[in-house]
Design an enzyme around this catalytic site. Sequence first.
Site, PDB file in Angstrom:
ATOM      1  N   GLU A 153      16.330   2.328   0.247  1.00 22.23           N
ATOM      2  CA  GLU A 153      16.747   2.190   1.653  1.00 22.23           C
ATOM      3  C   GLU A 153      17.595   0.940   1.840  1.00 22.23           C
ATOM      4  O   GLU A 153      17.385   0.148   2.761  1.00 22.23           O
ATOM      5  CB  GLU A 153      15.507   2.136   2.573  1.00 22.23           C
TER       6      GLU A 153
ATOM      7  N   GLU B 174       4.369   2.473   1.729  1.00 19.94           N
ATOM      8  CA  GLU B 174       3.792   1.233   2.265  1.00 19.94           C
ATOM      9  C   GLU B 174       2.270   1.171   2.243  1.00 19.94           C
ATOM     10  O   GLU B 174       1.627   0.923   3.268  1.00 19.94           O
ATOM     11  CB  GLU B 174       4.323   1.010   3.699  1.00 19.94           C
TER      12      GLU B 174
END
Length: 361
Positions: free
Chosen positions: A247, A142
Site C-alpha cells: 500500500e 494488522e
Amino acid sequence: MNGDRTDAGTSLREMLKGRFLIGAALNDAQIAGQDPVALGIVRRHFSAISPENVLKWDAVHPEPDRYEFAAADQYVGLGEKHGLFVVGHVLVWHEQTPSWVFEGAGGGTLNADLLLARLREHVHTVVGRYRGRVHAWDVVNEAFEDDGSWRKTPWYTVLGEEYVSKAFEFAREADSGAQLCYNDYNLWKAPKYEAAIRLVTSLRQRGIGIDGIGEQGHWVLDGPSAEEVEAMIVELAKTGAQIIITELDLDPLPRPEELIGADISKRLARTPERDPYPDGLPEGLQQRLAQRYADLFRVFVKHPEVSRVTFWGVTDADTWLNHWPVPGRTNHPLLWDRQGRPKPAFHAVVEALRRASRDGA
Ligand code: XIL
C-alpha cells in the site's frame, strides 16, 4: 541526468518485467469505469491491482445473509480484461467490518463457535467465488501492535491467536492456488517484524501455508529510511516468504509521531497549519519526495524476494491521504499529480530503474 520530462515511451510495468509486479489500488469510481485518466495510467504502467474498499467485509457482506458482489465482480472483471494480477484485500480485519460480525445471536454475547463459523463462512464464500481469479489474498490485516504484542481486536479477544491460523486454513481450503499473505503497517519496526516472523514460523510448523508478508508502506517523507526498509526486507525474507509492499505512499504533509503508520481509527481535525500545500507541493519537497522514492526503489530491485510493490492509489487526486489522518487535506504522496501528470517522483523512479538495469543490479 533526470530523463525526459514527459513520460513518453516509458512504462513502469515494462521496466520492471522480470523483477516484480507493480500495482495500484483502485477506488470505487475507478472500478466502475468513471475515471479514464487513472485507468489509462493503470493500463500503461501497472501489472497488478488491489481494491481500496470493494472487497472489505462491510462492502461485500453487509448483513449475515446478504452478500453484495456487484462492485467486487466488476473489479475482478477489470483485472481479467486487462490481464492484470488481481489482489484481494482483505478477508479479516477489525476495521470496516460490520458490527453484527462481533455480536451474539439475538443480541446476546458472542461466543467463539459462532465467530469461528462466521469467519469460515465468509472466507469460504468470498475466496470461493473468485477461486483462480483473485491471485493473492491479504488474509489477515494488522494483527499486531507496534511493540509486537497481539492487537486486542474482537477477533483476538474472542478467538485468541487461533483466528489468524484459522483464517489462513479456510482461505487455503477455498483456493489452494492463491498466494496467501499476512499484511500490516510499520513492519519496519523491529518488534513488529519479529512478531510477523514468529507468526509465519509458527503457522508453517503447524503445516499452514503462508506465502507472503505485506508491509503496507504508508510512510512519510522523513522515515523509515531506505536502510530501515532494507533491514526489514532482509529479516522478513529469511522466513522464505515473498515480501510485498502492499500500500505504498509517502506522505509529505505534517504528521504527528503517534500517527506514523496507518491506524485508521485515529483522526485529527483539519487546521490551516495541517494543510499547508493546497495549491501544490513546493519544489523543494517535490524533489525530496522524488529522491526518497528513488532510494526506496533502488532497495526494492536489489532483493529478489520482493515480488510486488503496490501503490495505494493512482494519482494525488484520489489518494486516501486526502482524508486520513486529517479529513479534507490536499495531499501529494503519489507519482502522478491531480491532473494525472507524472511528477518528479515518477521520473526519479524511472531513472533509478534505468540505472539499476544498466548497472546489472
Ligand atoms: C483505506 C481506504 O483507502 C479508504 O478509502 C478507506 O476509507 C479506509 O481504508 N490500511 C489498509 C487499507 O489496509 O485497507 C486502508 O484503506 C488504508 C490503511
